[in-house]
Design an enzyme around this catalytic site. Structure first.
Site, PDB file in Angstrom:
ATOM      1  N   ARG A 105       4.950  38.676  50.655  1.00 26.36           N
ATOM      2  CA  ARG A 105       4.422  40.229  50.059  1.00 26.36           C
ATOM      3  C   ARG A 105       3.922  40.761  51.390  1.00 26.36           C
ATOM      4  O   ARG A 105       3.174  40.082  51.902  1.00 26.36           O
ATOM      5  CB  ARG A 105       3.448  39.839  48.975  1.00 26.36           C
ATOM      6  CG  ARG A 105       2.670  41.157  48.799  1.00 26.36           C
ATOM      7  CD  ARG A 105       1.577  40.849  47.726  1.00 26.36           C
ATOM      8  NE  ARG A 105       2.361  40.885  46.462  1.00 26.36           N
ATOM      9  CZ  ARG A 105       1.942  41.059  45.149  1.00 26.36           C
ATOM     10  NH1 ARG A 105       0.490  41.297  45.161  1.00 26.36           N
ATOM     11  NH2 ARG A 105       2.668  41.228  44.180  1.00 26.36           N
ATOM     12  N   HIS A 132       9.067  46.502  44.197  1.00 23.87           N
ATOM     13  CA  HIS A 132       8.365  45.122  43.434  1.00 23.87           C
ATOM     14  C   HIS A 132       9.759  44.582  42.659  1.00 23.87           C
ATOM     15  O   HIS A 132       9.529  44.852  41.446  1.00 23.87           O
ATOM     16  CB  HIS A 132       7.337  45.722  42.713  1.00 23.87           C
ATOM     17  CG  HIS A 132       6.398  44.563  42.774  1.00 23.87           C
ATOM     18  ND1 HIS A 132       6.778  43.155  42.944  1.00 23.87           N
ATOM     19  CD2 HIS A 132       5.224  44.341  42.066  1.00 23.87           C
ATOM     20  CE1 HIS A 132       5.798  42.205  42.600  1.00 23.87           C
ATOM     21  NE2 HIS A 132       4.890  43.020  42.129  1.00 23.87           N
ATOM     22  N   GLN A 135       8.790  42.076  40.013  1.00 26.40           N
ATOM     23  CA  GLN A 135       8.145  42.676  38.758  1.00 26.40           C
ATOM     24  C   GLN A 135       9.156  43.277  37.912  1.00 26.40           C
ATOM     25  O   GLN A 135       9.293  43.131  36.732  1.00 26.40           O
ATOM     26  CB  GLN A 135       7.097  43.692  39.550  1.00 26.40           C
ATOM     27  CG  GLN A 135       6.547  44.213  38.337  1.00 26.40           C
ATOM     28  CD  GLN A 135       5.446  43.574  37.256  1.00 26.40           C
ATOM     29  OE1 GLN A 135       4.695  42.924  38.124  1.00 26.40           O
ATOM     30  NE2 GLN A 135       5.711  43.378  36.089  1.00 26.40           N
ATOM     31  N   ASP A 227       1.059  52.377  36.123  1.00 24.84           N
ATOM     32  CA  ASP A 227       0.635  51.230  37.312  1.00 24.84           C
ATOM     33  C   ASP A 227      -0.533  51.964  37.948  1.00 24.84           C
ATOM     34  O   ASP A 227      -0.816  53.226  37.481  1.00 24.84           O
ATOM     35  CB  ASP A 227       1.752  51.160  38.152  1.00 24.84           C
ATOM     36  CG  ASP A 227       1.230  50.165  39.440  1.00 24.84           C
ATOM     37  OD1 ASP A 227       0.230  49.497  39.138  1.00 24.84           O
ATOM     38  OD2 ASP A 227       1.877  50.101  40.541  1.00 24.84           O
ATOM     39  N   CYS A 267       2.154  46.720  35.008  1.00 28.32           N
ATOM     40  CA  CYS A 267       2.420  45.406  35.813  1.00 28.32           C
ATOM     41  C   CYS A 267       1.168  44.652  36.196  1.00 28.32           C
ATOM     42  O   CYS A 267       1.470  43.396  36.552  1.00 28.32           O
ATOM     43  CB  CYS A 267       3.401  45.884  37.039  1.00 28.32           C
ATOM     44  SG  CYS A 267       2.377  46.975  38.131  1.00 28.32           S
ATOM     45  N   ARG A 295       7.151  36.936  34.600  1.00 28.49           N
ATOM     46  CA  ARG A 295       7.139  36.814  36.006  1.00 28.49           C
ATOM     47  C   ARG A 295       7.517  35.422  36.218  1.00 28.49           C
ATOM     48  O   ARG A 295       8.592  35.218  37.095  1.00 28.49           O
ATOM     49  CB  ARG A 295       5.846  36.991  36.418  1.00 28.49           C
ATOM     50  CG  ARG A 295       5.432  38.642  36.570  1.00 28.49           C
ATOM     51  CD  ARG A 295       6.309  39.450  37.290  1.00 28.49           C
ATOM     52  NE  ARG A 295       6.447  39.109  38.690  1.00 28.49           N
ATOM     53  CZ  ARG A 295       5.243  39.527  39.644  1.00 28.49           C
ATOM     54  NH1 ARG A 295       4.417  40.162  39.291  1.00 28.49           N
ATOM     55  NH2 ARG A 295       5.828  39.150  40.983  1.00 28.49           N
TER      56      ARG A 295
HETATM   57  N1  NVA Z   1       1.742  49.543  42.998  1.00 34.43           N
HETATM   58  C1  NVA Z   1       0.776  48.247  42.990  1.00 34.43           C
HETATM   59  C2  NVA Z   1       1.385  47.098  42.439  1.00 34.43           C
HETATM   60  C3  NVA Z   1       0.646  45.894  42.323  1.00 34.43           C
HETATM   61  C4  NVA Z   1       1.313  44.886  41.888  1.00 34.43           C
HETATM   62  C5  NVA Z   1       0.438  48.115  44.439  1.00 34.43           C
HETATM   63  O1  NVA Z   1       1.386  47.917  45.470  1.00 34.43           O
HETATM   64  O2  NVA Z   1      -0.736  47.783  44.800  1.00 34.43           O
HETATM   65  N1   CP Z   2       1.905  42.665  39.179  1.00 34.58           N
HETATM   66  C1   CP Z   2       1.653  42.002  40.343  1.00 34.58           C
HETATM   67  O1   CP Z   2       2.546  41.769  41.221  1.00 34.58           O
HETATM   68  O2   CP Z   2       0.417  41.233  40.461  1.00 34.58           O
HETATM   69  P1   CP Z   2      -0.314  40.759  41.699  1.00 34.58           P
HETATM   70  O3   CP Z   2      -0.658  41.663  42.384  1.00 34.58           O
HETATM   71  O4   CP Z   2      -1.605  39.903  40.893  1.00 34.58           O
HETATM   72  O5   CP Z   2       0.832  39.465  42.097  1.00 34.58           O
END
Ligand code: NVA
Ligand code: CP
Length: 310
Positions: A105, A132, A135, A227, A267, A295
Protein backbone atom coordinates in the site's frame (compact mmCIF):
# COMPACT_ATOMS: atom_id res chain seq x y z
CA UNK A 1 -6.09 -17.90 -16.13
CA UNK A 2 -4.08 -15.67 -13.83
CA UNK A 3 -1.13 -17.93 -13.21
CA UNK A 4 2.60 -18.01 -12.71
CA UNK A 5 5.20 -16.49 -10.48
CA UNK A 6 5.89 -13.39 -12.53
CA UNK A 7 2.32 -12.05 -12.71
CA UNK A 8 1.55 -8.92 -10.71
CA UNK A 9 -1.76 -7.34 -9.73
CA UNK A 10 -1.12 -3.61 -9.92
CA UNK A 11 -4.40 -2.63 -11.60
CA UNK A 12 -7.80 -4.24 -12.01
CA UNK A 13 -7.00 -3.84 -15.71
CA UNK A 14 -4.29 -6.51 -15.30
CA UNK A 15 -7.11 -9.09 -15.43
CA UNK A 16 -8.88 -10.12 -18.59
CA UNK A 17 -12.69 -10.32 -18.32
CA UNK A 18 -12.40 -14.13 -18.10
CA UNK A 19 -9.77 -13.94 -15.37
CA UNK A 20 -11.94 -11.52 -13.44
CA UNK A 21 -14.97 -13.82 -13.65
CA UNK A 22 -12.80 -16.82 -12.72
CA UNK A 23 -11.43 -15.01 -9.65
CA UNK A 24 -14.92 -14.15 -8.45
CA UNK A 25 -15.99 -17.79 -8.94
CA UNK A 26 -12.98 -19.00 -6.96
CA UNK A 27 -13.66 -16.44 -4.21
CA UNK A 28 -17.22 -17.70 -3.95
CA UNK A 29 -15.92 -21.28 -3.55
CA UNK A 30 -13.41 -20.16 -0.92
CA UNK A 31 -16.15 -18.37 0.96
CA UNK A 32 -18.41 -21.42 0.89
CA UNK A 33 -15.72 -24.01 1.79
CA UNK A 34 -12.65 -22.31 3.30
CA UNK A 35 -11.43 -25.63 4.77
CA UNK A 36 -10.88 -27.04 1.26
CA UNK A 37 -8.06 -24.54 0.73
CA UNK A 38 -6.50 -24.54 4.21
CA UNK A 39 -3.05 -25.81 3.17
CA UNK A 40 -2.72 -24.48 -0.35
CA UNK A 41 0.02 -21.97 0.49
CA UNK A 42 1.80 -24.09 3.09
CA UNK A 43 5.52 -23.27 3.34
CA UNK A 44 5.20 -19.84 1.69
CA UNK A 45 5.75 -16.38 3.21
CA UNK A 46 4.02 -13.21 2.03
CA UNK A 47 5.13 -9.70 3.03
CA UNK A 48 2.74 -6.76 3.29
CA UNK A 49 4.16 -3.25 3.39
CA UNK A 50 1.96 -0.33 4.41
CA UNK A 51 3.06 3.22 3.67
CA UNK A 52 -0.43 4.43 4.68
CA UNK A 53 -2.80 3.29 7.45
CA UNK A 54 -5.14 0.32 6.97
CA UNK A 55 -7.67 -1.70 8.92
CA UNK A 56 -9.49 -3.91 6.41
CA UNK A 57 -6.71 -4.53 3.92
CA UNK A 58 -4.09 -5.35 6.49
CA UNK A 59 -6.27 -7.62 8.61
CA UNK A 60 -8.01 -9.39 5.74
CA UNK A 61 -4.69 -10.13 4.03
CA UNK A 62 -3.05 -11.24 7.27
CA UNK A 63 -5.91 -13.53 8.26
CA UNK A 64 -6.39 -14.75 4.69
CA UNK A 65 -2.72 -15.64 4.19
CA UNK A 66 -2.61 -17.51 7.52
CA UNK A 67 -5.82 -19.37 6.68
CA UNK A 68 -4.19 -20.64 3.47
CA UNK A 69 -1.27 -22.01 5.50
CA UNK A 70 1.32 -19.34 4.62
CA UNK A 71 3.23 -16.96 6.88
CA UNK A 72 2.09 -13.31 6.71
CA UNK A 73 4.47 -10.46 7.57
CA UNK A 74 2.63 -7.16 8.09
CA UNK A 75 5.11 -4.30 8.05
CA UNK A 76 4.83 -0.54 8.08
CA UNK A 77 7.40 1.41 6.07
CA UNK A 78 8.30 3.31 9.26
CA UNK A 79 9.71 0.12 10.80
CA UNK A 80 11.65 -0.85 7.66
CA UNK A 81 14.77 0.77 6.23
CA UNK A 82 12.37 2.12 3.58
CA UNK A 83 11.44 4.72 6.16
CA UNK A 84 15.13 5.78 6.30
CA UNK A 85 15.61 6.10 2.57
CA UNK A 86 16.34 2.58 1.25
CA UNK A 87 14.83 2.47 -2.22
CA UNK A 88 11.74 0.46 -3.06
CA UNK A 89 13.78 -1.38 -5.74
CA UNK A 90 16.50 -2.45 -3.29
CA UNK A 91 13.81 -3.47 -0.80
CA UNK A 92 12.24 -5.57 -3.57
CA UNK A 93 15.56 -7.21 -4.50
CA UNK A 94 16.01 -8.27 -0.88
CA UNK A 95 12.42 -9.41 -0.27
CA UNK A 96 12.71 -11.46 -3.45
CA UNK A 97 15.16 -13.71 -1.59
CA UNK A 98 12.93 -14.24 1.45
CA UNK A 99 9.26 -14.21 0.51
CA UNK A 100 6.96 -15.48 -2.23
CA UNK A 101 4.85 -12.34 -2.86
CA UNK A 102 4.66 -8.73 -1.69
CA UNK A 103 1.49 -6.74 -1.01
CA UNK A 104 2.15 -2.97 -1.03
CA UNK A 105 0.00 0.00 0.00
CA UNK A 106 1.67 3.19 -1.16
CA UNK A 107 1.23 6.66 -2.67
CA UNK A 108 2.34 6.83 -6.31
CA UNK A 109 1.52 3.95 -8.67
CA UNK A 110 5.11 4.21 -9.94
CA UNK A 111 6.37 2.78 -6.63
CA UNK A 112 4.41 -0.41 -7.34
CA UNK A 113 5.80 -0.53 -10.86
CA UNK A 114 9.37 -0.04 -9.62
CA UNK A 115 8.91 -2.82 -7.07
CA UNK A 116 7.42 -5.14 -9.68
CA UNK A 117 10.36 -4.53 -12.00
CA UNK A 118 12.93 -5.15 -9.24
CA UNK A 119 11.38 -8.38 -7.90
CA UNK A 120 10.40 -11.58 -9.75
CA UNK A 121 7.72 -12.53 -7.25
CA UNK A 122 4.08 -11.37 -7.60
CA UNK A 123 3.42 -7.81 -6.39
CA UNK A 124 -0.10 -6.83 -5.29
CA UNK A 125 -1.45 -3.27 -5.17
CA UNK A 126 -3.09 -2.88 -1.76
CA UNK A 127 -4.11 0.73 -2.67
CA UNK A 128 -2.21 3.50 -4.37
CA UNK A 129 -3.27 7.07 -5.13
CA UNK A 130 -4.25 5.77 -8.58
CA UNK A 131 -6.16 2.53 -7.91
CA UNK A 132 -7.55 0.14 -5.30
CA UNK A 133 -7.93 -3.08 -7.30
CA UNK A 134 -8.28 -5.46 -4.31
CA UNK A 135 -11.23 -3.38 -3.14
CA UNK A 136 -12.79 -3.65 -6.59
CA UNK A 137 -12.64 -7.46 -6.52
CA UNK A 138 -14.57 -7.50 -3.24
CA UNK A 139 -17.01 -4.91 -4.57
CA UNK A 140 -17.82 -6.95 -7.66
CA UNK A 141 -18.28 -10.16 -5.66
CA UNK A 142 -20.65 -8.31 -3.33
CA UNK A 143 -22.72 -6.92 -6.19
CA UNK A 144 -22.89 -10.38 -7.75
CA UNK A 145 -24.07 -11.92 -4.47
CA UNK A 146 -26.80 -9.35 -3.98
CA UNK A 147 -27.85 -8.49 -7.53
CA UNK A 148 -26.82 -11.53 -9.60
CA UNK A 149 -25.20 -11.33 -13.04
CA UNK A 150 -23.08 -8.16 -13.22
CA UNK A 151 -23.57 -7.59 -16.90
CA UNK A 152 -26.07 -4.82 -17.59
CA UNK A 153 -26.26 -3.49 -14.03
CA UNK A 154 -25.88 0.26 -13.41
CA UNK A 155 -23.40 1.27 -10.69
CA UNK A 156 -23.40 4.93 -9.67
CA UNK A 157 -20.42 6.28 -7.76
CA UNK A 158 -20.92 9.63 -6.00
CA UNK A 159 -18.05 11.79 -4.78
CA UNK A 160 -14.36 12.10 -5.55
CA UNK A 161 -12.93 10.71 -8.79
CA UNK A 162 -10.24 8.91 -6.80
CA UNK A 163 -8.42 5.56 -6.64
CA UNK A 164 -11.61 3.64 -5.74
CA UNK A 165 -13.53 5.34 -8.56
CA UNK A 166 -10.77 4.46 -11.04
CA UNK A 167 -10.82 0.77 -10.15
CA UNK A 168 -14.63 0.68 -10.28
CA UNK A 169 -14.63 2.33 -13.72
CA UNK A 170 -12.17 -0.23 -15.11
CA UNK A 171 -13.46 -3.28 -13.23
CA UNK A 172 -17.14 -2.47 -13.65
CA UNK A 173 -16.68 -1.93 -17.38
CA UNK A 174 -14.77 -5.21 -17.59
CA UNK A 175 -17.71 -6.98 -15.94
CA UNK A 176 -20.13 -5.50 -18.52
CA UNK A 177 -21.70 -2.97 -16.15
CA UNK A 178 -22.57 0.66 -16.78
CA UNK A 179 -20.50 2.78 -14.41
CA UNK A 180 -21.67 6.34 -13.74
CA UNK A 181 -19.33 8.62 -11.81
CA UNK A 182 -20.75 11.89 -10.48
CA UNK A 183 -18.25 14.37 -9.04
CA UNK A 184 -18.05 18.11 -8.42
CA UNK A 185 -16.35 19.99 -11.29
CA UNK A 186 -12.58 19.59 -11.00
CA UNK A 187 -12.76 16.26 -9.13
CA UNK A 188 -13.46 13.97 -12.07
CA UNK A 189 -11.53 10.69 -12.53
CA UNK A 190 -8.42 11.15 -14.64
CA UNK A 191 -9.20 11.24 -18.39
CA UNK A 192 -6.78 8.40 -19.23
CA UNK A 193 -8.74 6.04 -16.95
CA UNK A 194 -12.09 7.20 -18.33
CA UNK A 195 -10.91 6.62 -21.91
CA UNK A 196 -9.62 3.14 -21.06
CA UNK A 197 -12.89 2.29 -19.28
CA UNK A 198 -14.85 3.53 -22.31
CA UNK A 199 -12.84 1.26 -24.59
CA UNK A 200 -13.44 -1.72 -22.30
CA UNK A 201 -17.15 -0.90 -22.03
CA UNK A 202 -17.44 -0.70 -25.82
CA UNK A 203 -16.01 -4.24 -26.08
CA UNK A 204 -18.03 -5.65 -23.20
CA UNK A 205 -21.39 -4.02 -23.94
CA UNK A 206 -21.45 -1.84 -20.82
CA UNK A 207 -21.15 1.91 -20.48
CA UNK A 208 -19.24 4.74 -18.81
CA UNK A 209 -20.76 8.08 -17.86
CA UNK A 210 -18.89 10.89 -16.07
CA UNK A 211 -21.05 13.79 -14.93
CA UNK A 212 -21.34 16.66 -12.44
CA UNK A 213 -25.08 15.97 -12.00
CA UNK A 214 -25.44 13.76 -8.92
CA UNK A 215 -29.24 13.60 -8.98
CA UNK A 216 -29.39 12.43 -12.59
CA UNK A 217 -26.65 9.84 -11.96
CA UNK A 218 -28.64 8.21 -9.14
CA UNK A 219 -31.79 7.74 -11.17
CA UNK A 220 -32.57 4.03 -11.61
CA UNK A 221 -29.15 2.87 -10.33
CA UNK A 222 -28.80 -0.76 -9.18
CA UNK A 223 -25.81 0.09 -6.99
CA UNK A 224 -25.00 3.35 -5.21
CA UNK A 225 -21.39 3.67 -4.08
CA UNK A 226 -19.43 6.34 -2.31
CA UNK A 227 -16.04 6.90 -0.67
CA UNK A 228 -14.41 9.57 1.49
CA UNK A 229 -14.17 13.09 0.08
CA UNK A 230 -10.53 13.45 1.19
CA UNK A 231 -8.36 10.38 0.71
CA UNK A 232 -5.26 9.45 2.68
CA UNK A 233 -2.63 12.06 1.89
CA UNK A 234 -5.25 14.79 1.23
CA UNK A 235 -5.91 15.64 4.88
CA UNK A 236 -4.98 19.31 4.38
CA UNK A 237 -7.80 19.65 1.81
CA UNK A 238 -10.46 18.01 3.98
CA UNK A 239 -12.21 21.17 5.19
CA UNK A 240 -12.36 22.79 1.76
CA UNK A 241 -13.61 19.56 0.21
CA UNK A 242 -16.46 19.30 2.73
CA UNK A 243 -17.98 22.41 1.14
CA UNK A 244 -17.28 21.46 -2.47
CA UNK A 245 -18.80 17.96 -2.13
CA UNK A 246 -22.04 18.97 -0.36
CA UNK A 247 -24.34 17.95 -3.23
CA UNK A 248 -22.66 14.54 -3.58
CA UNK A 249 -23.74 12.89 -0.33
CA UNK A 250 -25.18 9.36 -0.44
CA UNK A 251 -28.41 10.34 1.32
CA UNK A 252 -31.91 8.89 1.52
CA UNK A 253 -32.82 11.17 -1.39
CA UNK A 254 -30.23 9.39 -3.55
CA UNK A 255 -31.57 5.99 -2.47
CA UNK A 256 -35.15 7.04 -3.27
CA UNK A 257 -34.10 8.03 -6.80
CA UNK A 258 -32.39 4.68 -7.46
CA UNK A 259 -33.89 1.29 -8.38
CA UNK A 260 -36.18 -0.25 -5.77
CA UNK A 261 -33.71 -3.07 -5.01
CA UNK A 262 -30.66 -0.77 -4.98
CA UNK A 263 -27.71 -1.81 -2.84
CA UNK A 264 -25.60 0.80 -1.06
CA UNK A 265 -21.84 0.34 -0.93
CA UNK A 266 -18.87 2.07 0.68
CA UNK A 267 -15.30 0.76 0.73
CA UNK A 268 -14.90 2.11 4.31
CA UNK A 269 -13.72 3.78 6.45
CA UNK A 270 -16.81 6.02 6.28
CA UNK A 271 -17.10 9.60 7.43
CA UNK A 272 -20.68 9.40 8.61
CA UNK A 273 -22.58 12.64 8.01
CA UNK A 274 -20.24 13.61 5.16
CA UNK A 275 -20.22 11.36 2.10
CA UNK A 276 -22.92 9.06 3.56
CA UNK A 277 -25.65 9.54 6.16
CA UNK A 278 -26.13 7.26 9.19
CA UNK A 279 -29.61 6.49 7.93
CA UNK A 280 -28.29 5.11 4.64
CA UNK A 281 -25.18 3.26 5.83
CA UNK A 282 -27.22 1.61 8.61
CA UNK A 283 -30.33 1.25 6.44
CA UNK A 284 -31.92 -1.75 4.71
CA UNK A 285 -30.14 -1.23 1.37
CA UNK A 286 -26.63 -1.15 2.84
CA UNK A 287 -24.32 -4.11 2.15
CA UNK A 288 -21.13 -2.49 3.47
CA UNK A 289 -20.31 -5.21 6.02
CA UNK A 290 -20.67 -7.98 3.42
CA UNK A 291 -18.47 -5.87 1.19
CA UNK A 292 -15.80 -5.61 3.90
CA UNK A 293 -15.99 -9.37 4.54
CA UNK A 294 -15.51 -10.10 0.86
CA UNK A 295 -12.06 -8.50 0.94
CA UNK A 296 -10.96 -11.68 2.72
CA UNK A 297 -12.37 -14.16 0.21
CA UNK A 298 -11.39 -12.30 -2.95
CA UNK A 299 -7.82 -11.67 -1.79
CA UNK A 300 -7.38 -15.34 -0.92
CA UNK A 301 -8.56 -16.22 -4.43
CA UNK A 302 -6.17 -13.66 -5.90
CA UNK A 303 -3.16 -15.05 -4.02
CA UNK A 304 -4.02 -18.63 -5.00
CA UNK A 305 -4.15 -17.65 -8.67
CA UNK A 306 -1.01 -15.46 -8.57
CA UNK A 307 0.96 -18.24 -6.86
CA UNK A 308 -0.62 -20.93 -9.05
CA UNK A 309 -1.95 -22.91 -6.08
CA UNK A 310 -5.72 -22.82 -6.71
N1 NVA B 1 -9.99 6.72 -1.32
C1 NVA B 1 -9.64 6.27 0.00
C2 NVA B 1 -9.87 4.80 0.11
C3 NVA B 1 -9.59 4.22 1.47
C4 NVA B 1 -9.76 2.74 1.51
C5 NVA B 1 -8.20 6.62 0.32
O1 NVA B 1 -7.35 6.48 -0.56
O2 NVA B 1 -7.93 7.07 1.43
N1 CP C 1 -11.27 -0.28 2.26
C1 CP C 1 -10.01 -0.32 2.73
O1 CP C 1 -9.06 -0.52 1.98
O2 CP C 1 -9.90 -0.15 4.07
P1 CP C 1 -8.54 0.02 4.90
O3 CP C 1 -7.97 1.38 4.53
O4 CP C 1 -8.97 -0.06 6.33
O5 CP C 1 -7.60 -1.08 4.52
Amino acid sequence: MLRGVTRDFLSIDDLSPDELADLLDLAQKLKASPGDYADRLRGLAIAMIFEKPSTRTRISFEVGIASLGAHPLALSSAELQLGRGETIEDTGRVLNRYVDAVVLRTFGQERLELLARAADIPIVNALSDFEHPCQCLADLLTVREHRGDLSGLVLTYLGDGNNVAHSLLLGGAKAGMTVRVATPPGYEPIPQVVRRAEDIAAERGGGVEVTNDAAAACRGADVLYTDVWASMGQESEATARTLVFQGFQLSQQAVDAAAEQVIVMHCLPAHRGQEITDEVIDGPHSVVWDQAENRLHTQKALLLRLLDRA
